[in-house]
Design an enzyme around this catalytic site. Structure first.
Site, PDB file in Angstrom:
ATOM      1  N   ASP A   1       0.828  -1.200   0.000  1.00  0.00           N
ATOM      2  CA  ASP A   1       0.000   0.000   0.000  1.00  0.00           C
ATOM      3  C   ASP A   1       0.876   1.269   0.000  1.00  0.00           C
ATOM      4  OD1 ASP A   1      -2.682   1.108   0.209  1.00  0.00           O
ATOM      5  OD2 ASP A   1      -2.114   1.738   2.238  1.00  0.00           O
TER       6      ASP A   1
ATOM      7  N   ASP B   1     -10.276   1.805  -5.199  1.00  0.00           N
ATOM      8  CA  ASP B   1      -9.989   3.237  -5.108  1.00  0.00           C
ATOM      9  C   ASP B   1     -10.488   4.039  -6.306  1.00  0.00           C
ATOM     10  OD1 ASP B   1      -8.730   3.327  -2.623  1.00  0.00           O
ATOM     11  OD2 ASP B   1      -6.812   2.653  -3.461  1.00  0.00           O
TER      12      ASP B   1
ATOM     13  N   ARG C   1     -17.483  -0.039  -3.825  1.00  0.00           N
ATOM     14  CA  ARG C   1     -17.311  -1.137  -2.866  1.00  0.00           C
ATOM     15  C   ARG C   1     -18.642  -1.771  -2.482  1.00  0.00           C
ATOM     16  NH1 ARG C   1     -12.728   1.894   1.023  1.00  0.00           N
ATOM     17  NH2 ARG C   1     -11.302   2.403  -0.700  1.00  0.00           N
TER      18      ARG C   1
ATOM     19  N   GLU D   1       1.799  -0.399  -4.945  1.00  0.00           N
ATOM     20  CA  GLU D   1       0.764   0.540  -5.372  1.00  0.00           C
ATOM     21  C   GLU D   1       1.444   1.857  -5.722  1.00  0.00           C
ATOM     22  OE1 GLU D   1      -3.292   2.787  -3.825  1.00  0.00           O
ATOM     23  OE2 GLU D   1      -1.597   2.512  -2.486  1.00  0.00           O
TER      24      GLU D   1
END
Lengths: 594, 594
Positions: A325, A421, A479, A354
């Site tokens: 991350d 995201d 989501r 990422e």
């Protein structure tokens, strides 16, 4: 020839080792007036007879530049080289480490001093046919209602996700759905964070050493990995090492003890007392998010702690890798140690960072195997969803991106249409379009993008539910809970995914490591074509990115001429001449082979 | 404007951190048609009001390219930016991480994701006024005849050095001569290897843990460092970690035990038994040198061993740094660990790599502080010794080299005229020349090169004896015993060194970290001028690289116009207008200030 357009440096992405005895070089040039590019190379210690000339192959072109490549044999693991460009009107240009030169200059050799084994970027052996699938555990399936937190929503409530909604998804749910993943045809499962944390996304870690009780426990996690492995599905977890949650023990200690805390230097807090309100007086993820204090990963104790966590889980769970991350905000020095630690435990582990921008420096083989390829997603959005760029511009864009990465880092990267995201790709398709009614051909355009994603080098990353036609705006709307009931699912989309995943498994050229060569970019007819290649085997992908239909003649590459050409999608076949006449549906495509 | 000439990447040497809150950017452009270059920058998370525009300064020009720089404030340690070039005829060009663009594109921002402290290249605090002096211990002074090996030559035998000559030089000799070094004005002593080895050069280490008995012992080495420190002279040793000698215990074991040896993987020996004759069947330094087997520094045990050696001596001797032999053939992953280990013991230690080609990738702050700047030496040879290039070409060459390094790595590097591995510079001067009798003005040309060396940024490295006018061809001839008797020494050369070293100490702009700006390159009159700067203080260096004499008018930079200009070399002074008329001797120079 434009002298100033020529570019090379003896490091990735322009120079990189394929093995300790092979050094691959890439040379950038301008577009005009180049007839031939050669590389003159030899042993660095000038051994007699070692010098040779190799013609370079043009492998890519963008709006402003062309790219040439060659593989230099380096039997002594050391090689030096310079380039000789020949222009269409007979002029020549030498190019060495001091730049453009009128003549050969032996002081200006580029140097590959010595290829140590540690300088070769080794990808996991299993990468060639990998297809990854991203699961956001709270939203995949609620397999165990006994661990549902208070306020858990009914799976089919139809509620729009809020930042703190909870749907009760858990590891048991994922475990139950492994047959689904297997049948879909994916073989690499990436879970967003599963360690204890107060949020639904769990990017604010409270305890790196325990599985969140709403998801399950260590035993269950272990079973999940085992059963996934039994089905040929590898498992990767999310390493959130840029920041912790504010309930993490070290940060609690800093909040409580201030300057006296033994953990003060684990964070970036310049003032004491450390406060969260009215605004955090410490660095955080993003800008001023009090619940996500940024770790000082330069600190040796922090590094040790995070490596211990990594080794603990690698060890207990037999993990296949990590997705990192906010990888670009953590010091590279740490990621190098991290890579060593991970690969020491599992030499075949995959490490994906990422990074949403160009990531060349992280892809030299000492940090990540690949990144989440968001810049490619941007290009896909513009070409397929928004229909705002032509085949020529799209090809230039993706070739720019490919040439900005060394070969392994490119092949190791994850090609995604969307993630937790971003807005979902299908939703972008419903908005975009070439002046048609919004939403017209949305599904066709999504399907065409999927076809590209599943026939492009690198590892496709499918965001859960995309294959079922799920929609959603940006976080948190992307989501939504996974749709499982048949009437909620887009059967055509799912069949499309399954067909392409099955072809990708069957035909090695379509996999992560198959070569990519542009074939055609025809703006008038909205056609894009490229060749995928593995050894002698070749598959041609031909994409018609337009709402119209028509029959077009396309010129075939030499190896397909005067042969029977078959379409892997429909099974149709034609006896080809030098050209092939093909009927195109709106947003249709062909996968051609002989 | 040439779109294709524009270049930047967000890593060194094009982008680098000056501190955690300052990101310096360098942009390369073509030579034509550029009126102005701006950088548009802001917070990476797009904080409102954070975006700003900064004009960039043109800092260097080469034959094909110009270079512009700016320092971007990064209060949140994160910054994104793109460039806007304005042409002389009003056209504009944007440039972002995807290349040249017709208009601003917010997806194409270059990104400096987050500046961790470990990403800032910190040079030792003492570097600013460092001047290094290289000693080859067997040839500096024989201070202790009791430890002379058999066959030691008389210091004044006048014999030419052979590969295995021995002159009996030792640590006691260096100790005796510290007052000489102090008086000369150097403050950093670099010793070629001192650990036990059978050769005179000791690059074939037998035992990393002991001082060669012909040189002295650990106690003496310790005293040498202490007494040097007491005189303000720092001490650096030579780390020969690319290979060992063939008497090194681990290699002996491999020779004796072959495949059964616990140390087999410390080397690169593919066949067993491992043999030295008729040719080594293992990798060596260079090509097939049996006495120097190449270490496999990727091996964790080898790394641990070498780090232990490093820490042992840092600890015992209070060393100020290391020069790394064959640094480019040892894996970067090891040098990163090495740097951490060295800096943990002495945060002010200097690390210099032996790399003879462009060394940008090693100079990003995580490996070396600098390199031995051999490419600069090449340019100095051509300009001063061989007289084969003009001031314009020389300036282009040195600016190319400067722009190929990030700021700290450039300032940290060692600028040498020669070393134990090259012909001595004075000897090159006696050969070269613009068609004059060979050797004419050799001394004047050497002196002019020395003036350049001692007024150029970075650390001058003086090879023992150059200051006394020693001559010598390539190895071993460049390793003659140091001349100490007055009649053997060139007093004029020594006085020249002393004067310039004294000026360098007195005037901060002349030091390692002072800025460098080209001022003039006049091929017709053979003049080269540049400005050195520190804060408000400026010194202009003006070099007349020609055998003729004459009085020339030079245009002064603004800050010197209409002021009294003084020459630091002679004390002469003039009231200047916009130009200054100066008499030039053959190979004369001025150091001008107000």
């Amino acid at each position: 020839m434009q002298h100033e357009a020529v570019f090379h440096t003896s490091e990735a992405p322009y120079g990189f080792a394929l093995s300790v005895k092979e050094w691959k070089v890439r040379l950038r040039t301008g577009k005009d007036g180049i007839a031939r590019v050669n590389v003159i190379y030899g042993d660095r210690y000038n051994s007699p007879g070692s010098e040779a000339v190799l013609p370079m192959e043009r492998v890519a072109g963008t709006r402003y530049f062309d790219y040439y490549e060659a593989v230099l044999p380096a039997p002594a693991k050391r090689v030096r080289y310079q380039f000789l460009l020949e222009g269409t009107s007979g002029q020549t240009l030498w190019y060495g480490e001091t730049g453009p030169m009128e003549e050969r200059d032996d002081r200006a050799f580029f140097q590959c001093p010595y290829i140590s084994e540690s300088m070769v970027h080794r990808l996991p052996g299993w990468l060639s046919d990998a297809v990854a699938y991203q699961v956001f555990p709270d939203r995949f399936w609620n397999g165990d209602k006994s661990n549902d937190p208070e306020g858990t929503l009914d799976w089919d409530s139809g509620r729009r996700p809020e930042p703190d909604s909870c749907w009760g998804g858990d590891l048991e749910g994922i475990l139950n759905r492994l047959p689904y993943l297997e049948e879909l045809g994916v073989n690499l499962l990436y879970l967003t964070p599963v360690f204890r944390s107060p949020s639904n996304h769990k990017y604010d870690t409270e305890d790196y050493y325990s599985i969140d009780p709403a998801f399950g426990d260590e035993e269950l996690m272990k079973r999940l990995v085992e059963e996934a492995h039994a089905r040929g599905i590898r498992v990767m977890l999310d390493a959130v090492f840029n920041h912790t949650g504010d309930r993490f023990f070290a940060f609690r200690d800093v909040l409580n003890q201030g300057a006296a805390s033994a953990y003060k230097d684990w964070y970036h807090a310049d003032e004491c007392p450390v406060v969260q309100e009215p605004a955090p007086n410490y660095e955080t993820f993003g800008t001023g998010i009090p619940s996500m204090p940024k770790l000082n990963v330069d600190h040796p104790d922090v590094q040790r702690y995070l490596l211990d966590v990594t080794e603990y889980w690698m060890n207990r769970l037999n993990l296949d890798g990590w997705r990192l991350d906010v990888a670009n905000e953590v010091p590279p020095a740490f990621w190098r140690r991290f890579r060593s630690a991970v690969r020491a435990q599992n030499p075949d582990a995959l490490i994906i960072g990422e990074i949403m921008h160009q990531a060349g420096p992280w892809l030299r083989g000492d940090q990540f195997d690949g990144v989440m390829n968001y810049p490619l997603r941007d290009a896909l959005l513009e070409f397929f969803a928004r229909q705002s760029i032509s085949p020529t511009v799209f090809l230039s864009r993706i070739e720019e991106l490919r040439m900005a990465m060394p070969e392994a880092g490119f092949a190791g990267s994850w090609n995604l249409l969307g993630s937790h995201d971003t807005e979902r790709f299908l939703t972008s398709c419903t908005k975009g379009g070439r002046g048609w009614t919004a939403g017209e051909y949305a599904e066709e355009r999504m399907k065409l993008a999927v076809l590209f994603q599943l026939t492009y080098p690198g590892t496709p990353l499918i965001y859960y539910g995309d294959e079922a036609g799920m929609t959603g705006g940006t976080d948190p709307d992307c989501r939504k809970p996974m749709v499982w009931r048949a009437e909620q699912r887009n059967a055509g989309m799912e069949a499309h995914y399954k067909q392409l995943l099955s072809l990708r498994r069957r035909f090695r050229p379509l996999g992560a490591l198959g070569a990519f060569q542009p074939w055609l970019a025809d703006d008038a007819r909205h056609l894009l074509g490229y060749v995928r290649e593995w050894g002698e085997e070749r598959i041609l992908v031909l994409i018609h990115n337009y709402a119209g239909s028509g029959t077009y003649r396309v010129e075939l590459p030499l190896h397909l001429q005067h042969r029977t050409v078959r379409d892997l999608l429909t099974g149709g076949s034609w006896l080809a001449g030098e050209v092939l006449e093909l009927p195109f549906q709106p947003f249709g495509a062909y996968l051609l082979t002989v």
